[in-house]
Design a protein around this motif. Structure first.
Motif, PDB file in Angstrom:
ATOM      1  N   UNK A   1       0.836  -1.206   0.000  1.00 28.83           N
ATOM      2  CA  UNK A   1       0.000   0.000   0.000  1.00 28.83           C
ATOM      3  C   UNK A   1       0.866   1.250   0.000  1.00 28.83           C
ATOM      4  N   UNK A   2       1.966   1.215   0.758  1.00 25.86           N
ATOM      5  CA  UNK A   2       2.862   2.368   0.808  1.00 25.86           C
ATOM      6  C   UNK A   2       3.764   2.442  -0.419  1.00 25.86           C
ATOM      7  N   UNK A   3       3.964   1.337  -1.108  1.00 26.89           N
ATOM      8  CA  UNK A   3       4.640   1.402  -2.402  1.00 26.89           C
ATOM      9  C   UNK A   3       3.782   2.183  -3.406  1.00 26.89           C
ATOM     10  N   UNK A   4       2.488   1.968  -3.349  1.00 25.43           N
ATOM     11  CA  UNK A   4       1.573   2.635  -4.278  1.00 25.43           C
ATOM     12  C   UNK A   4       1.341   4.086  -3.876  1.00 25.43           C
ATOM     13  N   UNK A   5       1.176   4.317  -2.592  1.00 27.43           N
ATOM     14  CA  UNK A   5       0.835   5.661  -2.097  1.00 27.43           C
ATOM     15  C   UNK A   5       1.661   5.960  -0.853  1.00 27.43           C
ATOM     16  N   UNK A   6       2.953   6.260  -1.013  1.00 25.89           N
ATOM     17  CA  UNK A   6       3.849   6.360   0.147  1.00 25.89           C
ATOM     18  C   UNK A   6       3.543   7.512   1.101  1.00 25.89           C
ATOM     19  N   UNK A   7       2.822   8.533   0.657  1.00 26.66           N
ATOM     20  CA  UNK A   7       2.553   9.675   1.527  1.00 26.66           C
ATOM     21  C   UNK A   7       1.070   9.766   1.913  1.00 26.66           C
ATOM     22  N   UNK A   8       0.309   8.730   1.632  1.00 25.70           N
ATOM     23  CA  UNK A   8      -1.108   8.732   1.970  1.00 25.70           C
ATOM     24  C   UNK A   8      -1.291   8.663   3.494  1.00 25.70           C
ATOM     25  N   UNK A   9      -2.320   9.329   4.007  1.00 23.49           N
ATOM     26  CA  UNK A   9      -2.553   9.354   5.457  1.00 23.49           C
ATOM     27  C   UNK A   9      -2.905   7.966   5.965  1.00 23.49           C
ATOM     28  N   UNK A  10      -2.664   7.746   7.259  1.00 18.00           N
ATOM     29  CA  UNK A  10      -3.025   6.462   7.858  1.00 18.00           C
ATOM     30  C   UNK A  10      -4.521   6.229   7.786  1.00 18.00           C
ATOM     31  N   UNK A  11      -5.298   7.292   7.900  1.00 20.64           N
ATOM     32  CA  UNK A  11      -6.759   7.147   7.826  1.00 20.64           C
ATOM     33  C   UNK A  11      -7.184   6.635   6.452  1.00 20.64           C
ATOM     34  N   UNK A  12      -6.612   7.223   5.391  1.00 22.71           N
ATOM     35  CA  UNK A  12      -6.967   6.795   4.039  1.00 22.71           C
ATOM     36  C   UNK A  12      -6.466   5.377   3.770  1.00 22.71           C
ATOM     37  N   UNK A  13      -5.276   5.066   4.245  1.00 23.36           N
ATOM     38  CA  UNK A  13      -4.767   3.706   4.089  1.00 23.36           C
ATOM     39  C   UNK A  13      -5.648   2.704   4.836  1.00 23.36           C
ATOM     40  N   UNK A  14      -6.104   3.104   6.021  1.00 22.45           N
ATOM     41  CA  UNK A  14      -6.943   2.221   6.815  1.00 22.45           C
ATOM     42  C   UNK A  14      -8.257   1.876   6.144  1.00 22.45           C
ATOM     43  N   UNK A  15      -8.820   2.823   5.400  1.00 20.09           N
ATOM     44  CA  UNK A  15     -10.070   2.546   4.697  1.00 20.09           C
ATOM     45  C   UNK A  15      -9.895   1.460   3.646  1.00 20.09           C
ATOM     46  N   UNK A  16      -8.751   1.487   2.970  1.00 21.24           N
ATOM     47  CA  UNK A  16      -8.512   0.492   1.914  1.00 21.24           C
ATOM     48  C   UNK A  16      -8.150  -0.863   2.517  1.00 21.24           C
ATOM     49  N   UNK A  17      -7.304  -0.859   3.538  1.00 16.98           N
ATOM     50  CA  UNK A  17      -6.825  -2.109   4.131  1.00 16.98           C
ATOM     51  C   UNK A  17      -7.752  -2.639   5.213  1.00 16.98           C
ATOM     52  N   UNK A  18      -8.770  -1.851   5.558  1.00 15.67           N
ATOM     53  CA  UNK A  18      -9.765  -2.231   6.574  1.00 15.67           C
ATOM     54  C   UNK A  18      -9.095  -2.505   7.920  1.00 15.67           C
ATOM     55  N   UNK A  19      -8.241  -1.579   8.275  1.00 15.52           N
ATOM     56  CA  UNK A  19      -7.573  -1.606   9.588  1.00 15.52           C
ATOM     57  C   UNK A  19      -7.652  -0.210  10.185  1.00 15.52           C
ATOM     58  N   UNK A  20      -7.509  -0.120  11.491  1.00 11.01           N
ATOM     59  CA  UNK A  20      -7.542   1.195  12.112  1.00 11.01           C
ATOM     60  C   UNK A  20      -6.261   1.961  11.794  1.00 11.01           C
TER      61      UNK A  20
END
Length: 339
Positions: free
Chosen positions: A18-37
């Motif tokens: 996920x960070x390879x694709x979007x290395x500066x994306x917020x944890x909140x936005x990453x959490x929505x995709x990965x379904x984790x807090x």
């Protein structure tokens, strides 16, 4: 040495991709995709960073239209090899060092703003490296594929698309290099997720100026933000580079074929006897023959001159690594070449 039992688990690998694709994306936005807090993701990433298993940094991309990307085969006195490696690590413009044992002791990747800087500043430093007996240089004439485009391949297509959409496209910037390009580059080399506020605090620059110039730097295409990982920790213990001959008119098509292989890390056109090269991360030595058979069937004009197995990577894009490819935490920052 990392064993098969110590390879990172699926959650770790999903987070890294996920960070390879979007290395500066917020944890909140990453959490929505990965379904984790967000807190769970931040905590997991903190552990990966502390253990040197994954990291995010920025570095000049090296495209030959805007800067000079060169590769150098090094031969040194075996008795002084450790001292030579240490001295090479400390040269800021030597962004990567790869140990090998076929026709040379090391392969160096050097990125400079110009050929003149390489000639006037880097070569004299190479000449002072203890035990270095000789080196041969080749120059990138076309950069077809870079390691920042490599993916672990553990996320599904829907997750990948959502991450790309969440990251969005940066507004392109084609003006002159921002006045604080070098300061911003050095902070991003330390931490590719550093915010404008963090960069301003670290450099003493005006926060609004940093925010504006950070957008310009990220939109310029002059540098890339890259999530990296220990190759052994994600199950790719074999690193191999092929040096080939191919008619210049066929380079683009050959690169397109190679890009269909998920293991491709780097593909370049070069000066010298080998005018085309590519590097892959592989799961076993047997995969080397599989790759060569697959390529021979699809790129019949490609003449493989040499395949080189890389046994150790002491430095990768400015970051010092241990024998397992884990970050030691030491970052050799871009030097005065960048302002």
């Amino acid at each position: 040495m990392i064993t098969s039992e110590e390879i990172l688990d699926e959650f770790d690998q999903q987070l890294i991709e996920a960070l390879q694709i979007a290395p500066r994306l917020s944890w909140a936005a990453l959490g929505e995709v990965l379904e984790r807090s967000p807190a769970a993701l931040a905590s997991r990433w903190g552990r990966l960073e502390r253990e040197g298993l994954a990291w995010i940094g920025g570095h000049p991309v090296g495209r030959p239209g805007g800067m000079t990307l060169s590769f150098h085969d090094v031969v040194c006195d075996p008795a002084q090899r450790p001292a030579a490696v240490q001295a090479l690590k400390e040269i800021p413009d030597v962004f990567s060092i790869e140990r090998c044992h076929r026709g040379r002791d090391m392969m160096l990747t050097v990125i400079t703003p110009s050929l003149m800087w390489l000639t006037e500043h880097v070569y004299p430093q190479l000449d002072q490296v203890p035990g270095l007996q000789r080196y041969e240089s080749s120059f990138c004439t076309r950069l077809h594929h870079i390691a920042a485009e490599w993916r672990l391949g553990v996320l599904d297509a829907h997750q990948q698309r959502r991450l790309r959409e969440a990251a969005g496209r940066r507004s392109p910037y084609t003006g002159r290099a921002p006045s604080h390009f070098a300061a911003i580059l050095r902070e991003l080399a330390r931490d590719g997720r550093a915010s404008a506020a963090q960069i301003a605090a670290a450099t003493g620059l005006n926060p609004p100026t940093v925010r504006r110039q950070l957008r310009q730097v990220l939109g310029s295409g002059a540098l890339t933000i890259r999530c990296e990982t220990s190759h052994r920790a994600v199950g790719f213990p074999v690193v191999c580079e092929w040096f080939c001959r191919l008619p210049a008119a066929e380079h683009e098509d050959a690169a397109a074929v190679l890009r269909s292989m998920s293991s491709l890390r780097l593909c370049t056109s070069l000066t010298g006897p080998a005018n085309f090269s590519f590097m892959m991360w592989l799961r076993s030595p047997a995969d080397i023959m599989t790759v060569e058979q697959w390529i021979a069937a699809r790129i019949p004009g490609l003449e493989v001159l040499e395949s080189v197995v890389i046994t150790e990577i002491p430095k990768r894009v400015g970051r010092v690594l241990d024998v397992d490819g884990r970050s030691t935490g030491q970052v050799v920052l871009p030097g005065p070449a960048w302002g």
